[in-house]
Scaffold this active site. Structure first.
Site, PDB file in Angstrom:
ATOM      1  N   GLY A  31       0.821  -1.218   0.000  1.00  0.00           N
ATOM      2  CA  GLY A  31       0.000   0.000   0.000  1.00  0.00           C
ATOM      3  C   GLY A  31       0.850   1.261   0.000  1.00  0.00           C
ATOM      4  N   SER A  32       0.565   2.145   0.937  1.00  0.00           N
ATOM      5  CA  SER A  32       1.182   3.479   0.933  1.00  0.00           C
ATOM      6  C   SER A  32       2.651   3.502   1.341  1.00  0.00           C
ATOM      7  CB  SER A  32       0.383   4.426   1.828  1.00  0.00           C
ATOM      8  OG  SER A  32      -0.837   4.756   1.213  1.00  0.00           O
ATOM      9  N   VAL A  33       3.213   2.383   1.737  1.00  0.00           N
ATOM     10  CA  VAL A  33       4.669   2.322   1.896  1.00  0.00           C
ATOM     11  C   VAL A  33       5.327   2.657   0.554  1.00  0.00           C
ATOM     12  CG1 VAL A  33       6.608   0.771   2.421  1.00  0.00           C
ATOM     13  CG2 VAL A  33       4.541   0.710   3.830  1.00  0.00           C
TER      14      VAL A  33
END
Length: 585
Positions: free
Chosen positions: A87-89
């Site tokens: 995801g947003s990593v």
């Protein structure tokens, strides 16, 4: 001889002392490892973690292990090299690519969207810079928060520049640089800009500039169609077990959230971030790791987190990620070069587990996981009654407040479970209980409004959606639901718009925008209608006292008034263009 003997004794004592100290030190390390292992196992046993863990102390890996299954159907176990969607990593990787292009003179942090994407609407694109996009201070609405995104768009494939049109025409939530609001739209735009200035697809740029040179072999852009070794499947935890997560086309998270990785690869990435391998100028890395607004750097959060019970804290550089079926946590404790990487493929929050491991690393006890109050209540409601379940909630909250999770999300989850079963009365009662527990949380009233709406109680639905908008005027779902219920609300205040016929009558007339092109506004049965030259007559609906929108086309009208309140013209907003005309009849 005596001196030598004396010296020998001192050396012998010193060696014995060092040996004892090494044994104690090793014991401390082993104790930490056993504590971490026991803690993660507790979370797994309660179905609150299913994934892989890696912990490093002073730069060295002291613990890595998989829990549960990467594929539940085939009972394939999770391992440290299992590949999870993160995801947003992803955002920190996108930020590094942007900063590398800045160093090469292909981008400027002060450059605007329209400098690189000339077709982007100038009204907003001229005001938003690369810096604003990197720091979530652009004001561009977050596309994943749009009410239609998950039900209507998330399964479809889009080309990046095609998908930009979903949010590019929307008004900004605030003036760029003045506030902070998490926006996947900003990082999506950064991916499109990377493609435009390099002439290559985002995933190719990522692979060529970062992944291959740095040896990150278990990290990549997750193209769903590709056969990928050791890829974990995504699941959702339910009250009865696990189920497969909903499909999400990976063209949509894109440069904001479409990467996969492993805990082992994220350890390598952590070590790279300490090095000078990413940038030519050390100041570039400093700018990435400096909090600019709301503790946000470029693709990473930089802040202090509490440890223990004495008010101590430690500096952390981190980012989490959540995407259908997956949750990831990447926490760097840079002062001591510690690292905690958690990757879960059951949509379970890793925040509490991350806090617990942080405490253990610094010699503090970790709080054990709390049990799900929703799960406990669900069993009581189905075995006994709704009243017994609510009574259980109050009794456990008073008697065992630390043993159960009484967070807002718990009752919300139970409410939707009952709602999907068609138990509207029970769902309403649970959502009401949640609103009483969290009276300042806009989402509790949004959920309660939905339950009333599905139960057919229009007035109660309107009341609760209004309450949700009062608490959060940016709640587009509540605004849309009110529109479906026949209620228009003011964009800025969230209050219901009420325009009497006298006000509407003032807008009736002909407005010439260009020679040969005019908009004729009429009032028919209390409904304002607008017809452009050569086009069909369409209804327009109020957004405020003077601004209206077309429901079937992407366009809005603003009636322009003099200081005395006389209507002198209108402005048409469509396709990023503004046309203003005088009232001629």
């Amino acid at each position: 001889m005596a001196r030598l003997w004396s010296g020998g004794i001192r050396v012998l004592v010193l060696l014995l002392w060092m040996s004892a100290w090494q044994g104690v030190s090793s014991g401390f390390a082993q104790d930490k490892i056993s504590q971490i292992d026991a803690l993660v196992q507790q979370y797994h046993d309660l179905r609150q973690f299913n994934g892989s863990v890696l912990v490093a102390e002073s730069g060295e890996v002291i613990y890595k292990k998989g829990f549960g299954y990467a594929n539940i159907e085939w009972e394939v176990p999770n391992r440290p090299d299992t590949r999870f969607r993160v995801g947003s990593v992803t955002k920190q990787f996108t930020a590094v690519l942007v900063l590398q292009l800045v160093e090469q003179g292909k981008l400027s942090l002060d450059g605007t969207i329209t400098d690189y994407l000339p077709d982007y609407p100038k009204a907003t694109g001229d005001r938003v810079t690369i810096h604003h996009l990197l720091t979530h201070s652009s004001g561009i609405p977050n596309y994943t928060s749009l009410p239609d995104f998950f039900p209507e768009m998330s399964r479809d494939r889009y080309e990046p520049e095609e998908f930009v049109s979903v949010f590019s025409e929307l008004d900004l939530d605030f003036e760029p640089g003045t506030e902070w609001s998490y926006s996947n739209s900003g990082y999506f735009l950064l991916g499109v800009i990377i493609e435009r200035v390099t002439g290559k697809p985002y995933d190719v740029v990522l692979r060529e500039r970062l992944l291959e040179p740095l040896g990150l072999r278990d990290t990549g852009y997750d193209h769903y169609s590709e056969v990928l070794e050791r890829r974990a499947a995504g699941y959702e935890v339910t009250f009865t077990g696990y189920e497969n997560t909903a499909y999400l086309d990976t063209s949509l998270p894109y440069s904001a959230g479409s990467l996969y990785s492993s805990v082992e690869d994220m350890y390598l990435w952590d070590q790279i971030l300490y090095s000078d391998r990413l940038f030519d100028d050390p100041k570039t890395k400093d700018s990435m790791l400096t909090p600019h607004i709301q503790s946000y750097g470029y693709g990473l959060v930089i802040h202090n987190v509490p440890i223990g019970e004495e008010g101590d804290s430690v500096r952390v550089i981190e980012h989490g990620g959540g995407i259908n079926g997956f949750i990831a946590g990447f926490r760097r404790l840079t002062g001591d070069r510690h690292l905690i990487v958690l990757m879960d493929n059951s949509s379970s929050s890793v925040a509490a587990l991350q806090r617990g491991i942080t405490n253990i690393l610094y010699g503090y006890p970790a709080q054990p996981p709390t049990q799900s109050i929703a799960r406990a209540m669900r069993g009581t409601i189905e075995e006994e009654s709704l009243e017994a379940g609510i009574r259980q909630y109050h009794e456990l909250k008073a008697g065992e407040p630390d043993a159960y999770d009484f967070g807002e999300a718990e009752l919300n989850r139970l409410g939707y479970y009952l709602l999907e079963k068609g138990d509207y009365e029970q769902a309403i009662a649970i959502f009401k209980l949640n609103a009483e527990a969290y009276p300042k949380a806009f989402n509790t009233y949004d959920s309660l409004g939905e339950a009333y709406m599905r139960a057919g109680d229009r007035e109660a639905a309107i009341e609760n959606y209004h309450k949700s908008l009062e608490l959060n005027p940016r709640n587009e779902n509540a605004r849309q639901m009110l529109a479906e219920l026949g209620v228009q609300v003011d964009e800025s205040t969230g209050s219901e718009i009420s325009l009497d016929p006298e006000v509407l009558n003032r807008y009736v007339g002909v407005y010439e925008l260009q020679p040969g092109f005019a908009i004729t506004v009429t009032l028919e049965g209390g409904q304002l209608m607008a017809r452009a030259t050569g086009q069909s007559k369409l209804p327009i609906f109020p957004m405020s006292q003077t601004r209206f929108f077309f429901e079937v086309v992407e366009a809005e009208i603003e009636f322009n008034l003099t200081g005395e309140g006389v209507v002198e013209g209108l402005t048409l907003f469509q396709g990023g263009q503004e046309l203003t005309g005088k009232k001629v009849e």
